[in-house]
Design a protein around this motif. Structure first.
Motif, short mmCIF file in Angstrom:
data_model
loop_
_atom_site.label_atom_id
_atom_site.label_comp_id
_atom_site.label_asym_id
_atom_site.label_seq_id
_atom_site.Cartn_x
_atom_site.Cartn_y
_atom_site.Cartn_z
N THR A 133 39.43 48.58 19.88
CA THR A 133 40.20 47.54 20.73
C THR A 133 39.44 46.25 20.33
O THR A 133 38.70 46.24 19.64
CB THR A 133 39.49 48.79 21.78
N ASN A 137 36.09 44.35 25.09
CA ASN A 137 35.20 45.74 25.10
C ASN A 137 35.09 46.49 23.92
O ASN A 137 34.07 46.92 23.55
CB ASN A 137 36.47 46.73 25.85
N ASN A 138 36.02 45.94 22.40
CA ASN A 138 35.44 46.85 20.87
C ASN A 138 35.09 47.76 21.42
O ASN A 138 34.21 48.55 20.89
CB ASN A 138 34.79 45.71 20.60
N THR A 139 36.02 48.82 21.93
CA THR A 139 35.65 50.11 22.22
C THR A 139 36.00 50.31 20.88
O THR A 139 36.96 50.64 20.60
CB THR A 139 36.80 50.60 23.23
#
Length: 226
Positions: A133, A137-139
């Motif tokens: 993402t 957050n960079n999930t």
């Protein structure tokens, strides 16, 4: 608020919602076969004269049922894209297709499609896939897929596919929500740009020594899209 104002607000919100949900613009006619020889430059391709259109404009003998060669790919994959560039009849229709072949331990490295959401179906083998993402957050959303499984990569997000099996190839079919989805392979774009991005910029961005960046920029960043 007057009834007419409510009506205008409802129309505006409906238009905004349509634009937000659309990828390529919706066509205003039955078809617009791409005229690749037209001198007119538009966002897409100019339309061929409808009187000159025939069934071959909507057909391509792509033989997507046949295995592709992955032996010459450094990353061990081969992407065969069918977009408006290869099939003129797709122009303005907002869809394209790709077959992806993976050698054992081969991958389609992290990349994005700036203009398309992708839905991937595994035809043969096993794939480890995922997407990341956006900030902050960079999930990572990742999954192991087997034959017949389906996974979606949202438009514009970095995603990848990897064949974790060391002795069996894999094959997938991808549908994309654009006639010309584009592909930005992250490593190629960052370390293989022409002219190269300053190593000072990249060393600071990746928080490594400039020598590491120089080494990465000296590599041959291969395009696996054929």
């Amino acid at each position: 608020m007057a009834p007419s104002s409510y009506f205008l607000l409802a129309v505006f919100l409906a238009l905004v919602a349509c634009q937000a949900n659309a990828s390529d613009p919706s066509p205003l006619q039955d078809f617009c076969v791409a005229d690749k020889h037209s001198p007119v430059k538009v966002n897409g391709f100019a339309c061929k004269d409808p009187m000159a259109v025939n069934a071959d404009d909507f057909f391509k003998a792509a033989k997507l049922d046949e295995p592709r060669n992955t032996a010459h790919s450094k990353v061990g994959s081969n992407v065969t894209l069918i977009s408006a560039l290869q099939l003129p009849g797709l122009n303005t229709l907002g869809i394209s297709l790709a077959r992806i072949d993976y050698a054992p331990l081969g991958e389609n490295p992290p990349h994005t499609h700036p203009r398309a959401t992708e839905i991937l179906t595994v035809l043969e083998g096993t794939l480890y896939v995922g997407f990341v993402t956006s900030n902050p957050n960079n999930t990572l959303f990742a999954k192991v897929l087997n034959k017949g499984d389906v996974f979606v990569f949202p438009e514009g997000l970095i995603h990848f596919q990897f064949n974790p099996i060391h002795d069996k190839p894999a094959v997938a079919l991808a549908a994309l929500s654009s006639q010309n989805p584009g592909a930005i392979t992250i490593a190629n774009a960052v370390f293989g740009s022409k002219p190269p991005i300053s190593d000072d910029v990249l060393a600071k961005a990746f928080q490594v020594e400039k020598g590491t960046i120089d080494w990465l920029q000296a590599q041959f960043w291969e395009n696996n899209h054929y």
